[in-house]
Write a protein that holds these residues in place. Structure first.
Motif, PDB file in Angstrom:
ATOM      1  N   ALA A 299       0.832  -1.204   0.000  1.00 46.83           N
ATOM      2  CA  ALA A 299       0.000   0.000   0.000  1.00 46.83           C
ATOM      3  C   ALA A 299       0.864   1.250   0.000  1.00 46.83           C
ATOM      4  CB  ALA A 299      -0.932   0.013   1.204  1.00 46.83           C
ATOM      5  N   LEU A 300       1.946   1.252   0.771  1.00 48.75           N
ATOM      6  CA  LEU A 300       2.862   2.398   0.781  1.00 48.75           C
ATOM      7  C   LEU A 300       3.529   2.578  -0.582  1.00 48.75           C
ATOM      8  CD1 LEU A 300       4.614   1.998   4.244  1.00 48.75           C
ATOM      9  CD2 LEU A 300       2.948   3.723   3.589  1.00 48.75           C
ATOM     10  N   GLU A 301       3.973   1.489  -1.169  1.00 51.32           N
ATOM     11  CA  GLU A 301       4.614   1.565  -2.475  1.00 51.32           C
ATOM     12  C   GLU A 301       3.637   2.025  -3.551  1.00 51.32           C
ATOM     13  OE1 GLU A 301       6.268  -2.331  -2.911  1.00 51.32           O
ATOM     14  OE2 GLU A 301       7.960  -1.879  -1.587  1.00 51.32           O
ATOM     15  N   THR A 302       2.400   1.576  -3.471  1.00 51.30           N
ATOM     16  CA  THR A 302       1.383   2.007  -4.419  1.00 51.30           C
ATOM     17  C   THR A 302       1.156   3.505  -4.321  1.00 51.30           C
ATOM     18  OG1 THR A 302       0.294  -0.143  -4.350  1.00 51.30           O
ATOM     19  CG2 THR A 302      -1.033   1.721  -5.117  1.00 51.30           C
TER      20      THR A 302
ATOM     21  N   ALA B  73       1.988   6.350  -7.227  1.00 54.66           N
ATOM     22  CA  ALA B  73       0.939   7.259  -7.700  1.00 54.66           C
ATOM     23  C   ALA B  73       1.436   8.693  -7.731  1.00 54.66           C
ATOM     24  CB  ALA B  73      -0.300   7.152  -6.819  1.00 54.66           C
ATOM     25  N   ILE B  74       2.279   9.050  -6.811  1.00 53.29           N
ATOM     26  CA  ILE B  74       2.798  10.418  -6.760  1.00 53.29           C
ATOM     27  C   ILE B  74       3.802  10.659  -7.874  1.00 53.29           C
ATOM     28  CG2 ILE B  74       4.224  11.988  -5.389  1.00 53.29           C
ATOM     29  CD1 ILE B  74       2.838  10.779  -2.921  1.00 53.29           C
TER      30      ILE B  74
ATOM     31  N   PHE C 245      -4.883   8.582   0.128  1.00 57.59           N
ATOM     32  CA  PHE C 245      -3.517   8.417   0.606  1.00 57.59           C
ATOM     33  C   PHE C 245      -3.437   7.121   1.418  1.00 57.59           C
ATOM     34  CE2 PHE C 245      -4.636  12.952   0.448  1.00 57.59           C
ATOM     35  CZ  PHE C 245      -3.736  13.394  -0.502  1.00 57.59           C
ATOM     36  N   GLY C 246      -3.604   5.996   0.715  1.00 60.66           N
ATOM     37  CA  GLY C 246      -3.730   4.693   1.366  1.00 60.66           C
ATOM     38  C   GLY C 246      -2.581   4.313   2.279  1.00 60.66           C
ATOM     39  N   GLY C 247      -1.353   4.556   1.856  1.00 62.06           N
ATOM     40  CA  GLY C 247      -0.199   4.216   2.693  1.00 62.06           C
ATOM     41  C   GLY C 247      -0.181   5.011   3.974  1.00 62.06           C
TER      42      GLY C 247
ATOM     43  N   GLN D 156      -3.839   4.485  10.942  1.00 65.02           N
ATOM     44  CA  GLN D 156      -4.759   3.576  11.632  1.00 65.02           C
ATOM     45  C   GLN D 156      -4.077   2.803  12.758  1.00 65.02           C
ATOM     46  OE1 GLN D 156      -7.989   3.666  11.360  1.00 65.02           O
ATOM     47  NE2 GLN D 156      -7.771   5.204   9.758  1.00 65.02           N
ATOM     48  N   ARG D 157      -2.767   2.701  12.729  1.00 64.60           N
ATOM     49  CA  ARG D 157      -2.022   1.979  13.760  1.00 64.60           C
ATOM     50  C   ARG D 157      -1.752   2.842  14.986  1.00 64.60           C
ATOM     51  NH1 ARG D 157       2.251  -1.799  10.803  1.00 64.60           N
ATOM     52  NH2 ARG D 157       1.815  -3.030  12.637  1.00 64.60           N
TER      53      ARG D 157
END
Length: 118
Positions: free
Chosen positions: A28-31, A35-36, A79-81, A87-88
């Motif tokens: 998710a972070l890499e995605t 995207a950026i 901004f999924g990553g 969320q943590r």
């Protein structure tokens, strides 16, 4: 470009902290980072019919004036990553980040605050 650098730094920091947490987290972070750096392939994420500012649409800012629930939803959708890391965090840290967002809605600042709250 500074956002891409921040994402790469965030990836490095979280990779150390994320050992053993699974590939979905890093994916998710890499995605988000891809995207950026590859905006020419990005799909329009906005469904508001053009009511958001261009700066918000260019992924530089989170939409201003959101409730905490709306803020968290936008992080998750755009901004999924960053959202996965957010969320943590403890509820107290989330509230602090939301409070800071109300004064400065730049995603680069929000990402930095999320990273330093780990």
């Amino acid at each position: 470009m500074p956002s891409a650098i921040l994402i790469l730094w965030l990836l490095a920091v979280t990779a150390v902290n994320a050992q053993g947490t699974g590939d979905a987290y890093l994916d998710a972070l890499e995605t988000e980072a891809r995207a950026i750096t590859h905006l020419e392939n990005a799909e329009r994420l906005d469904t508001s019919g053009g009511t958001r500012s261009e700066a918000v649409m260019e992924r530089k800012y989170v939409t201003p004036g959101l409730t905490m629930e709306e803020f968290e939803r936008e992080l998750d959708q755009r901004f999924g990553g960053t959202s996965m890391i957010y969320q943590r965090l403890s509820d107290e840290a989330k509230q602090s980040i939301y409070n800071d967002y109300q004064d400065d809605n730049r995603i680069s600042v929000i990402r930095r605050n999320v990273a330093f709250s780990l």
